[in-house]
Design a protein around this motif. Structure first.
Motif, PDB file in Angstrom:
ATOM      1  N   ALA A  13       0.814  -1.220   0.000  1.00 17.75           N
ATOM      2  CA  ALA A  13       0.000   0.000   0.000  1.00 17.75           C
ATOM      3  C   ALA A  13       0.855   1.281   0.000  1.00 17.75           C
ATOM      4  N   ILE A  14       2.169   1.119   0.212  1.00 12.66           N
ATOM      5  CA  ILE A  14       3.039   2.311   0.303  1.00 12.66           C
ATOM      6  C   ILE A  14       3.547   2.693  -1.083  1.00 12.66           C
ATOM      7  N   THR A  15       3.338   3.960  -1.446  1.00 18.28           N
ATOM      8  CA  THR A  15       3.919   4.455  -2.694  1.00 18.28           C
ATOM      9  C   THR A  15       5.214   5.180  -2.351  1.00 18.28           C
ATOM     10  N   ALA A  16       6.345   4.579  -2.759  1.00 19.91           N
ATOM     11  CA  ALA A  16       7.653   5.156  -2.422  1.00 19.91           C
ATOM     12  C   ALA A  16       8.076   6.200  -3.443  1.00 19.91           C
ATOM     13  N   LEU A  17       7.687   5.988  -4.700  1.00 19.30           N
ATOM     14  CA  LEU A  17       8.016   6.932  -5.777  1.00 19.30           C
ATOM     15  C   LEU A  17       6.789   7.068  -6.660  1.00 19.30           C
ATOM     16  N   ALA A  18       6.501   8.315  -7.060  1.00 19.07           N
ATOM     17  CA  ALA A  18       5.303   8.538  -7.870  1.00 19.07           C
ATOM     18  C   ALA A  18       5.631   9.411  -9.076  1.00 19.07           C
ATOM     19  N   GLY A  19       5.730   8.780 -10.233  1.00 22.88           N
ATOM     20  CA  GLY A  19       5.878   9.528 -11.482  1.00 22.88           C
ATOM     21  C   GLY A  19       7.140  10.369 -11.570  1.00 22.88           C
ATOM     22  N   VAL A  20       8.287   9.753 -11.263  1.00 22.11           N
ATOM     23  CA  VAL A  20       9.555  10.498 -11.267  1.00 22.11           C
ATOM     24  C   VAL A  20      10.207  10.467 -12.652  1.00 22.11           C
ATOM     25  N   ASP A  21      10.647  11.644 -13.108  1.00 26.17           N
ATOM     26  CA  ASP A  21      11.420  11.776 -14.351  1.00 26.17           C
ATOM     27  C   ASP A  21      12.810  12.279 -13.982  1.00 26.17           C
ATOM     28  N   LEU A  22      13.824  11.630 -14.521  1.00 27.82           N
ATOM     29  CA  LEU A  22      15.184  12.042 -14.182  1.00 27.82           C
ATOM     30  C   LEU A  22      16.117  11.616 -15.313  1.00 27.82           C
ATOM     31  N   THR A  23      17.119  12.439 -15.600  1.00 28.60           N
ATOM     32  CA  THR A  23      18.094  12.048 -16.615  1.00 28.60           C
ATOM     33  C   THR A  23      19.508  12.269 -16.084  1.00 28.60           C
ATOM     34  N   VAL A  24      20.411  11.478 -16.600  1.00 30.81           N
ATOM     35  CA  VAL A  24      21.828  11.695 -16.330  1.00 30.81           C
ATOM     36  C   VAL A  24      22.545  11.568 -17.671  1.00 30.81           C
ATOM     37  N   ALA A  25      23.290  12.612 -18.041  1.00 27.76           N
ATOM     38  CA  ALA A  25      24.011  12.574 -19.315  1.00 27.76           C
ATOM     39  C   ALA A  25      25.420  12.018 -19.082  1.00 27.76           C
ATOM     40  N   GLU A  26      26.015  11.499 -20.147  1.00 27.88           N
ATOM     41  CA  GLU A  26      27.358  10.922 -20.042  1.00 27.88           C
ATOM     42  C   GLU A  26      28.330  11.952 -19.462  1.00 27.88           C
TER      43      GLU A  26
END
Ligand SMILES: Nc1ncnc2c1ncn2[C@@H]1O[C@H](COP(=O)(O)OP(=O)(O)OP(=O)(O)O)[C@@H](O)[C@H]1O
Ligand SMILES: [Mg+2]
Length: 229
Positions: A13-26
């Protein structure tokens, strides 16, 4: 290099992450900040395949969802977990050899590389890892990850529970790695992490609530982290 899209992680029932967008470039050094329980570790675990998730994760253009953790390690994704998790009854060297399991032929060369970076590990190579100090165990955990020659190194709170002098040493090592490989660093120690970072994200209750980039004033970001301003 890494692209996380609309990522959701739930534990029952626990939502730890909700709709996360993330980028890491080289080549980037990116820091992810957030308080206890914000979802930082869940994000790293989802990237390496240790927890189920919804959404999409791409590494070098390839979607990861169907790939088991070991395949992700082979592709160059490596996590130094929170709390270090070295194998206490195995020797330092044996811990490092486990880290290099994906390329057995390269083992000897890679051992020499990490011993150059962490001479204290060479001195203690035949001792059980459980006898090392907390700082040395953190170095071992980082060195073990480097044995896999990662392209993207994920670090989960490497300074946690360590004395300031030891934190200084760990950060000196991270500074030496900066530019040589791509890093996504999770921290609560915002000041130290931001000194090294090219960019920053702030997670709160499973959502990204702020980002910091390049020349923007760090103080503002730090205030957001600590004071919620
Ligand atoms: N295995 C699990 N089962 C149930 N709930 C979990 C599990 N792991 C994490 N959680 C919950 O998910 C939320 C996010 O946890 P997570 O460990 O990702 O946060 P964090 O930002 O890494 O925290 P910390 O700074 O304390 O390490 C928390 O509410 C936590 O209690
Ligand atoms: Mg955590």
């Amino acid at each position: 290099m890494l692209e996380v899209k609309d990522l959701t992680v739930r534990y029952g029932a626990i939502t730890a992450l909700a709709g996360v967008d993330l980028t890491v470039a080289e080549g980037e050094f990116v820091v992810l900040l957030g308080r206890n329980g914000a979802g930082k570790s869940s994000l790293l675990k989802a990237i390496v395949g240790q927890v189920p998730c919804q959404g999409r994760i791409f590494f070098e253009g390839r979607e990861l969802s169907s790939l088991p953790p070991w395949r992700r390690v082979k592709m160059g994704l490596c996590l130094v977990p929170e709390g270090r998790h070295v194998f206490g009854s195995l020797t330092v060297k044996e811990n490092l050899e486990l880290g290099g399991f994906v390329s057995p032929k390269e083992l000897a060369r890679r051992l020499e590389e990490v011993y150059t970076l962490f001479p204290v590990l060479k001195e203690r190579q035949d001792l059980p890892a459980g006898t090392l100090s907390g700082g040395e165990q953190q170095m071992l955990a980082i060195a073990r990850a480097l044995m896999a020659r990662p392209r993207l190194l994920l670090l989960d709170e490497p300074s946690m529970g360590l004395a300031p002098k030891v934190v200084q040493e760990i950060y000196a090592t991270l500074a030496a790695l900066k530019g040589k490989l791509t890093v996504l660093l999770v921290e609560q120690n915002a000041k130290k992490a931001l000194q090294l970072a090219d960019r920053g994200y702030l997670l709160e209750n499973g959502r990204l609530v702020a980002t910091w980039q390049g020349e923007e004033i760090q103080e503002t970001f730090i205030q957001q982290v600590y004071l919620g301003k």
